[in-house]
Structure formats: C-alpha cells, structure tokens
Design a protein around this motif. Structure first.
Motif, mmCIF file in Angstrom:
data_model
loop_
_atom_site.group_PDB
_atom_site.id
_atom_site.type_symbol
_atom_site.label_atom_id
_atom_site.label_comp_id
_atom_site.label_asym_id
_atom_site.label_seq_id
_atom_site.Cartn_x
_atom_site.Cartn_y
_atom_site.Cartn_z
ATOM 1 N N THR A 189 0.799 -1.250 0.056
ATOM 2 C CA THR A 189 -0.025 0.164 -0.021
ATOM 3 C C THR A 189 0.868 1.206 -0.120
ATOM 4 O OG1 THR A 189 -1.952 1.210 1.090
ATOM 5 C CG2 THR A 189 -0.138 0.097 2.509
ATOM 6 N N ASP A 190 0.460 2.368 -0.572
ATOM 7 C CA ASP A 190 0.786 3.625 -0.761
ATOM 8 C C ASP A 190 0.757 4.535 0.429
ATOM 9 O OD1 ASP A 190 2.295 3.023 -3.017
ATOM 10 O OD2 ASP A 190 0.733 3.931 -4.170
ATOM 11 N N SER B 202 -6.969 1.758 2.109
ATOM 12 C CA SER B 202 -7.306 0.894 0.606
ATOM 13 C C SER B 202 -7.240 2.116 -0.656
ATOM 14 C CB SER B 202 -8.280 0.098 0.412
ATOM 15 O OG SER B 202 -8.425 -0.513 -0.763
ATOM 16 N N SER B 203 -6.660 1.824 -1.701
ATOM 17 C CA SER B 203 -6.552 2.620 -2.750
ATOM 18 C C SER B 203 -8.044 2.591 -3.317
ATOM 19 C CB SER B 203 -5.532 2.329 -3.790
ATOM 20 O OG SER B 203 -5.954 1.166 -4.280
ATOM 21 N N SER B 204 -8.816 1.639 -2.993
ATOM 22 C CA SER B 204 -10.263 1.566 -3.269
ATOM 23 C C SER B 204 -11.124 2.561 -3.067
ATOM 24 C CB SER B 204 -10.681 0.082 -3.410
ATOM 25 O OG SER B 204 -10.842 -0.350 -1.810
ATOM 26 N N THR C 8 -12.268 6.496 -1.424
ATOM 27 C CA THR C 8 -11.995 7.756 -1.992
ATOM 28 C C THR C 8 -10.880 8.370 -1.269
ATOM 29 O OG1 THR C 8 -13.794 8.600 -0.771
ATOM 30 C CG2 THR C 8 -14.147 8.041 -3.070
ATOM 31 N N GLY D 7 -8.166 7.249 -0.149
ATOM 32 C CA GLY D 7 -6.898 6.394 -0.166
ATOM 33 C C GLY D 7 -6.288 6.861 -1.280
ATOM 34 N N GLN D 8 -6.197 7.930 -1.863
ATOM 35 C CA GLN D 8 -5.594 8.341 -3.108
ATOM 36 C C GLN D 8 -4.471 9.160 -2.507
ATOM 37 O OE1 GLN D 8 -6.954 6.990 -5.721
ATOM 38 N NE2 GLN D 8 -8.312 6.053 -4.016
ATOM 39 N N THR E 183 0.448 9.129 -3.077
ATOM 40 C CA THR E 183 1.145 8.702 -4.158
ATOM 41 C C THR E 183 2.649 8.714 -3.198
ATOM 42 O OG1 THR E 183 1.897 10.912 -4.845
ATOM 43 C CG2 THR E 183 0.157 9.191 -6.401
ATOM 44 N N ASN F 193 -6.636 12.870 1.948
ATOM 45 C CA ASN F 193 -5.725 12.658 1.149
ATOM 46 C C ASN F 193 -4.547 13.959 1.200
ATOM 47 O OD1 ASN F 193 -6.678 10.507 -0.085
ATOM 48 N ND2 ASN F 193 -8.077 11.459 -1.365
ATOM 49 N N GLN G 267 -0.733 13.166 2.640
ATOM 50 C CA GLN G 267 0.239 13.164 1.665
ATOM 51 C C GLN G 267 1.416 14.041 2.152
ATOM 52 O OE1 GLN G 267 -0.167 11.722 -1.855
ATOM 53 N NE2 GLN G 267 2.193 12.445 -1.467
#
Length: 511
Positions: free
Chosen positions: A304-305, A309-311, A313, A315-316, A318, A459, A463
């Motif tokens: 995972t980043d 979970s990237s699934s 909204t 979990g976006q 990088t 997010n 980040q």
C-alpha cells in the motif's frame, strides 16, 4: 399351535425391528438435512455481552447482534436496524427512524426508547464509547429517536455501525454474558467462554428467511489445526488463511473456494525526526520495497502507498518509486561514505539505526526484511523486540524506526487513524512529526460533513506526512477466506473482521 404363534411373534418382531430401523433412518435422514455451518475462529471471548470490551465483534460475527447501521463491502455506511437518518442544518441533531418490523428474537419490537437505553448502557460499560454520555438522546416516538451532540460530529453513522453498539433486549435478557437476547438471524444455543459457540436459527427473525439451521464456531488459533480440520471436513470455512494453506487449497479448486481482498489492518513504520535528518528518512523510504515485502509474505498482505485502501476515495495518495541509487546519493550528500565493511559512515562512525518492533502481525518478518533491504544500500540496522510497544518505544520515543500494526479504517472513515497518528500530541505521533498545515486540515476534517470533502482533506493530510518522510506505509493485511464448495455468504467480500454469517449464508445441497 405354539409354532404358529411363535412364527407370528417372530414376524411381528421382525416387522417391528424393520420399522424401528426405518424410523431411525428417517430421523437420521431428517437430522442430516439440517444445514449447520462449521467454522474455525481465531478469537473467542469470555462473554457475549456485546456492549463490553470488544465482545460485540464476536456476537456480530456469530449473527446474533445487529447495529443501527452496518458497513458495506465498499466501506460505505448502510442502514440496518435503522431505515432513515437525517441531520439538522446546524449539524448537531441526528434523527434516526427504525426499520419497520425490527424485533428481538423473542418477538418483542425494537423501540426507540430501547435503542436510547442501549446507547446509554454502552457509554457506562465501555470506556471507548464513554463519549456517548455527552450526547442528549431522546425517543420521539416508538420508531424515532434523536441524538444531539455538543459539537458537529460527522461520523455519527460510522460510530453507530460499530459492533459494540449491537442492540440488546435489556428488559428480558437475564444473562448478558452467556445468553443475550438480540435481533440477529441467529440465537445463542451453547456458549463455552473462550471456547466453542453454537448458534441456532432465529425463528422470529425480522429481516427475512434464514437459510442455515445453525452454526458451530470452534476456537482454533493454530494454523495447522485449522488446515487439518478443513481437509478432514470438520470445518466448512474460516478466514486468516496462511500463505502455505492457500497453496494447498489452490490445488483443489473443486473442493475449496478462496477469496482474497485487501482489508483494514495496516503494517507501518514511524521515522523519528528527532534522531534522523530529512535525507536519511527519505533514503529509508526510497529503499523499503513494499511490493517485495508483500510478495515475500506470500499474499497475506497487499502493498500500500498510504494507510487506506486505494479502492476508497480517501486512499488516493502517491509515494516515490523505490530507487536505491537515489537513496545512496542522499546519504552521500549528507557526507556519508562507504567504509570497508560496506556500510556508510561519517566522522568515523557507522550509520547505525535502531529498529524496534513487537513479534506479532508478521512484524518480526517485516523487521528482518527491512534490515536486509537497508543493509543492501549500506545502512546498518540493529533490531530490538518489545512485548508491549505502547508501554515502551511508542511512549518513550526511543527509536529510529518503530514498527506498528493497527486497524486503520475502523468504520469507513479516515478520521480515526489520522487523529491517532498525525495530530500533534497523538499517542502514535511519537516520532516528532509536526505540521501547522496538517494540524489545520485535521481540525477541518473533524467537523466536515461533506463526504467528498472529507476524502479530499484526508488525502491532503496523509500526503503531507508522506512528503515529510515521517512515516512509511507498508501493507494492508488481506482478508483471505476459504470455504468448502457449496458454502456461500460468509462475508468473504467484506473487508471488516466483525461480519461472518447472516440470513443469506447458505450451504448448497450436494448433487
């Protein structure tokens, strides 16, 4: 004449015996037609009182208790015992309407007054939900209740989906620990504290036809025991399947069904900004290869980043790609040079990092893998294991790298994890991370009611921490479920650990 009566008696006895065997066979056949699901479980608690400790996780899993709302497979919040919800314009008062026909297993209706009393009881007996006592709760009528909070509380529905808030019949339950009366499709049949639990079909279930006649939940922690029980036919399904068992089940797809989905329990590490400068922390994050670690762990985790979970909204985020050359360049820019042993040193001292972990949730393996990866770029890592991380390195901040594992997405919203790890003063923000921008965004997230905006804020917050190289997010444990062919509806597509059987769980008849 005696011979005749003897013959008649013998014939009657033979007929009776045949009839007896026939009846016994019929009874056995009828019993064999019962659909009982046999399950292996990793946990079994000392009580079935859903409101205390984490016991509600198991009563929910057993299909005994239900909450006002439940978590969907996509982490959305769905109505359950509640049918409708609205919030006032000022965001303080929530109005909840109960589902038509919602009832306990004894046939008594679920009323708004009973729900209010349940929430008040949870506040009294469970310290994690003591905040509920600060809310003003009122039954408006039989099916409607209101909850008024001191300040805007956007995650109300998520909280009300917590399994500890299962609704019990407080008036008629005589033994909360062993025989709670609740609303689910199953009722407690037998309960062995920290042992086997059996449930039977709730004949009065308000939510539709229940497919199973019952289920048996065996307490099995040992992975080899679960594998052997599955192969012998003693159990029909279980979750938390090991990589070794996955290989075995995969070789017989006609007998076993395997489902693997990313779940919500996160492996991550904290980088100490009080002991490591920016370049060293960035070099670590450019070296730790989450994809390789996930591969080594045999599919039990998904790389995972970020913490979610990237699934989802929220979990976006990088992260930079693994780049060991860039990592070395950062260390050399800091004045480090490789010595004869292949390690970086400066001013005659080898760059040696302390990595602390506890031997659970594969963190011991993760520690060894990270040690090896960092060694490969010339960074020496010394490992230290503690039994209780919260009482040792997490509370003291005495580490360079600290490993931890926790559920990051407790109820389909990012605030819980962010507040626990990134807010200034949070227990798990123990590595010196501080950002005024981040703190401001967390304060906004706390009260933001728009779901899309909450995702945007989450997010942005995560980040910032990633860009600061304050943390490293490695893997989300997969929920791996095995079911015998014909079994269906064992919550195998839900990422949450507290669902298993429901009214739709079924065992197909053998052809």
């Amino acid at each position: 004449m005696k011979k005749i009566w003897s013959a008649i008696f013998t014939a009657l006895m033979t007929c009776s015996l045949v009839l007896g065997l026939t009846n016994a066979a019929a009874v056995a056949a009828e019993a064999s037609e019962e659909k009982i699901l046999y399950v292996a479980e990793d946990f079994s608690y000392a009580s079935l009182d859903a409101h205390k400790e984490y016991y509600g996780w198991m009563t929910s899993l057993y299909g005994v208790t239900e909450t006002l709302f439940k978590m969907g497979d996509d982490s959305s919040v769905e109505p359950w015992l509640a049918s409708e919800v609205s919030v006032s314009d000022d965001g303080l008062t929530w109005t909840i309407t109960l589902a038509d026909g919602a009832a306990f297993s004894n046939g008594e209706p679920v009323t708004a007054e009973m729900v209010v009393r349940n929430l008040q009881r949870v506040a009294e007996v469970n310290a994690r939900f003591a905040y509920l006592a600060e809310y003003e709760m009122e039954a408006v009528d039989e099916q409607t209740l209101t909850i008024t909070t001191p300040s805007v509380y956007p995650t109300m529905q998520n909280d009300l989906a917590s399994p500890e808030l299962g609704i019990l019949d407080l008036d008629n339950t005589e033994d909360f620990d062993n025989a709670p009366i609740a609303t689910g499709p199953f009722v407690v049949d037998t309960f062995e504290p920290e042992g086997t639990v059996t449930v039977a079909k709730n004949e009065n279930y308000w939510g539709g036809e229940v497919q199973l006649d019952g289920a048996v939940f065996y307490y099995m922690q040992d992975d080899d025991t679960k594998l052997a029980a599955m192969q012998s036919g003693e159990v029909d399904c279980y979750t938390s399947v090991t990589a070794a068992a996955v290989e075995i089940y995969s070789m017989d797809p006609d007998t076993y069904q395997l489902t693997v989905i990313p779940a919500t329990r996160l492996q991550f590490y904290i980088l100490n900004e009080n002991t490591l400068d920016d370049n060293v922390r960035e070099a670590i994050n450019l070296t730790v290869d989450a994809e390789m670690i996930a591969s080594y762990l045999g599919g039990t985790v998904s790389a995972t980043d970020g913490p979610f979970s990237s699934s989802t909204t929220y979990g976006q985020v990088t992260v930079p790609a693994v780049d060991t050359d860039a990592a070395k360049a950062l260390l050399e820019a800091d004045g480090y040079t490789l010595n004869g042993d292949g390690f970086y040193e400066k001013d005659g001292e080898t760059l040696t990092l302390s990595l602390y972990y506890y031997a659970s949730r594969s963190l011991d393996t993760l520690a060894l893998l990270m040690q090896e990866q960092l060694k490969n770029i010339g960074v020496n890592v010394e490992l230290y294991v503690e039994e209780d991380p919260d009482a040792t390195y997490i509370s003291t901040g005495d580490f360079d790298i600290a490993l931890y594992c926790m559920i990051s997405d407790k109820a389909g919203d990012p605030y819980y994890f962010i507040d626990s790890t990134l807010r200034d003063g949070a227990a798990l923000n123990c590595g010196g991370f501080a950002s005024e921008e981040c703190e401001s965004l967390i304060n906004e997230l706390q009260y933001e009611t728009d779901t899309d905006r909450r995702a945007e804020l989450a997010n942005e917050i995560v980040q910032i921490a990633i860009d600061d190289n304050a943390f490293g997010y490695v893997g989300l444990f997969n929920k791996t479920t095995v079911m015998r062919s014909g079994v269906s509806g064992f919550a195998e597509t839900s990422p949450f650990d507290f669902y298993a059987v429901d009214a739709g769980t079924d065992i197909a008849a053998e052809q």
